[in-house]
Design an enzyme around this catalytic site. Structure first.
Site, mmCIF file in Angstrom:
data_model
loop_
_atom_site.group_PDB
_atom_site.id
_atom_site.type_symbol
_atom_site.label_atom_id
_atom_site.label_comp_id
_atom_site.label_asym_id
_atom_site.label_seq_id
_atom_site.Cartn_x
_atom_site.Cartn_y
_atom_site.Cartn_z
ATOM 1 N N ASP A 27 0.856 -1.186 0.000
ATOM 2 C CA ASP A 27 0.000 0.000 0.000
ATOM 3 C C ASP A 27 0.892 1.235 0.000
ATOM 4 O O ASP A 27 1.126 1.862 1.033
ATOM 5 C CB ASP A 27 -0.905 -0.028 1.234
ATOM 6 C CG ASP A 27 -2.037 0.980 1.152
ATOM 7 O OD1 ASP A 27 -2.365 1.419 0.034
ATOM 8 O OD2 ASP A 27 -2.604 1.321 2.203
ATOM 9 N N GLU A 106 -6.831 5.071 -8.426
ATOM 10 C CA GLU A 106 -8.118 5.526 -7.899
ATOM 11 C C GLU A 106 -8.752 6.636 -8.724
ATOM 12 O O GLU A 106 -8.093 7.586 -9.157
ATOM 13 C CB GLU A 106 -7.928 6.012 -6.457
ATOM 14 C CG GLU A 106 -9.234 6.283 -5.742
ATOM 15 C CD GLU A 106 -9.109 6.063 -4.240
ATOM 16 O OE1 GLU A 106 -10.033 6.485 -3.520
ATOM 17 O OE2 GLU A 106 -8.120 5.468 -3.789
ATOM 18 N N LYS A 142 -9.904 1.871 -8.774
ATOM 19 C CA LYS A 142 -10.485 2.007 -7.438
ATOM 20 C C LYS A 142 -11.654 2.986 -7.470
ATOM 21 O O LYS A 142 -11.531 4.108 -7.968
ATOM 22 C CB LYS A 142 -9.430 2.499 -6.438
ATOM 23 C CG LYS A 142 -8.362 1.472 -6.129
ATOM 24 C CD LYS A 142 -7.320 2.006 -5.153
ATOM 25 C CE LYS A 142 -7.840 2.097 -3.745
ATOM 26 N NZ LYS A 142 -6.774 2.512 -2.791
ATOM 27 N N THR A 167 -13.227 0.511 -2.920
ATOM 28 C CA THR A 167 -12.523 0.983 -1.730
ATOM 29 C C THR A 167 -13.481 1.673 -0.755
ATOM 30 O O THR A 167 -14.659 1.846 -1.046
ATOM 31 C CB THR A 167 -11.380 1.935 -2.142
ATOM 32 O OG1 THR A 167 -10.545 2.196 -1.019
ATOM 33 C CG2 THR A 167 -11.909 3.239 -2.709
ATOM 34 N N PHE A 189 -11.814 -1.603 5.143
ATOM 35 C CA PHE A 189 -10.808 -0.799 5.835
ATOM 36 C C PHE A 189 -10.749 -1.174 7.316
ATOM 37 O O PHE A 189 -11.382 -0.537 8.160
ATOM 38 C CB PHE A 189 -11.115 0.694 5.664
ATOM 39 C CG PHE A 189 -10.559 1.285 4.394
ATOM 40 C CD1 PHE A 189 -10.516 0.558 3.218
ATOM 41 C CD2 PHE A 189 -10.071 2.587 4.378
ATOM 42 C CE1 PHE A 189 -10.007 1.090 2.048
ATOM 43 C CE2 PHE A 189 -9.549 3.141 3.216
ATOM 44 C CZ PHE A 189 -9.518 2.393 2.047
#
Length: 344
Positions: A27, A106, A142, A167, A189
């Site tokens: 990440d 994203e 994303k 996400t 998350f």
């Protein structure tokens, strides 16, 4: 005659053990960390790209993006947006030189409630990757896990063959809707879920217990584990990738999850740990869970998601924070592209 002591084989690090049960994803937008920890895939987001774009090592990419934005012309805002999109793709392209798998890029969080806007921007990012000689099979787009984002993901997957990573996922309703939409991957998350429960409930003991590799985290059973078991029990192909970890204990508690995306800091800590890991999630065990299959149309989704206060607050907060960092990145690019201080 003395006898040489028998050498015990060195135990593998927690990171190496984790890789035997779970696909490890980095990440980060930092190429050096990717080279060091050798993940299969990598994820990026506006916050990571903003941080990387301010590092001296990556200024050539920033300059290339700025040149691209100016070359396309248009208004200042259009040039900045094109430069920003290009910068995301340039980082992604460099990351792909260092990993065998896929990179997640994203879509602007400000489009989180605009289905058509997300589809258009996703296709634009895929076109930019194509210009760089990279096929869509190596990209995950994303999207925020709003109802509009999930439906955009469904269209992108079904009509354009574009793989999506949903996400900012916090609720079971989001997870079920994503599975029914047939998206490639979801990112619950974990850390942010736990953050909320520590801040808003009486339970403050969400910390690793004394038993190595275990966590006194009952909330994981109510979030990622429940989602994982539901997907496996009912045969959904969508990949579950735990994200946003605060410590290695949270990561080790999800050994066996399909994917886990982990920051360089925590990858480093795992590489130095030698505690034995045992899978806590398995497709076989999921078959014995008492979960029942449900359907998630729009009205059911909105009601069920609304009933989860944590998910409502954290989704809203996550969108705001990613949008704020996207704005900061655009301001930085605009300053460099058009500021009279630079003589431009």
């Amino acid at each position: 005659m003395s006898v040489s002591p028998v050498k015990r084989p060195k135990m593998e690090s927690a990171l190496e053990q984790l890789k035997q049960h779970t696909t490890v994803v980095a990440d980060t937008g930092d190429f050096h960390a990717i080279d060091q920890y050798k993940p299969l895939d990598a994820t990026t987001n506006p916050s990571l790209i903003l941080a990387a774009a301010q590092m001296p090592a990556y200024q050539e990419l920033v300059e290339d993006a700025i040149e691209y934005g100016k070359k396309l012309g248009g208004s200042e805002d259009e040039q900045v947006q094109n430069a920003s999109d290009k910068l995301f793709v340039l980082f992604g392209a460099e990351i792909l030189k260092r990993i065998p798998g896929r990179v997640s890029t994203e879509v602007d969080a400000r489009l989180s409630f605009d289905k058509e806007g997300m589809i258009k921007r996703a296709k634009r990012l895929i076109d930019l990757y194509k210009e760089a000689g990279i096929g869509k099979d190596r990209i995950l787009i994303k999207l925020s896990s709003t109802w509009e984002g999930i439906q955009a993901g469904k269209v992108l997957e079904e009509e354009y063959g574009i793989h999506c990573n949903m996400t900012l996922l916090f609720s079971f309703a989001q997870a079920v809707a994503c599975a029914e939409a047939g998206v490639t991957l979801i990112s619950p998350f974990v850390g942010r879920i736990l953050d909320w429960h520590v801040a808003n409930t009486d339970k403050k003991t969400f910390e690793p217990s004394e038993d190595p590799g275990k966590l006194n985290l009952c909330i994981l059973k109510l979030s990622v584990t429940k989602i994982y078991n539901y997907y496996k029990k009912f045969g959904y192909k969508t990949i579950v990738m735990g994200a946003s970890f605060r410590n290695t204990g949270e990561i080790k508690a999800l050994t066996g999850c399909d994917y886990l995306t982990i920051s360089p800091k925590l990858l480093g800590e795992l590489s130095k740990e030698n505690t034995k890991l045992t899978p806590t999630l398995s497709a076989k065990d999921a078959q014995t869970s008492n979960l029942e299959k449900i359907h998630m149309d729009e009205k059911t989704f909105r009601w069920e998601h609304k009933e989860d206060q944590m998910a409502v607050e954290k989704l809203s907060d996550g969108i705001r924070k990613f949008a704020a960092d996207a704005i900061k990145l655009e301001r930085m690019l605009k300053e460099r592209m058009f500021s009279t201080k630079n003589g431009k």
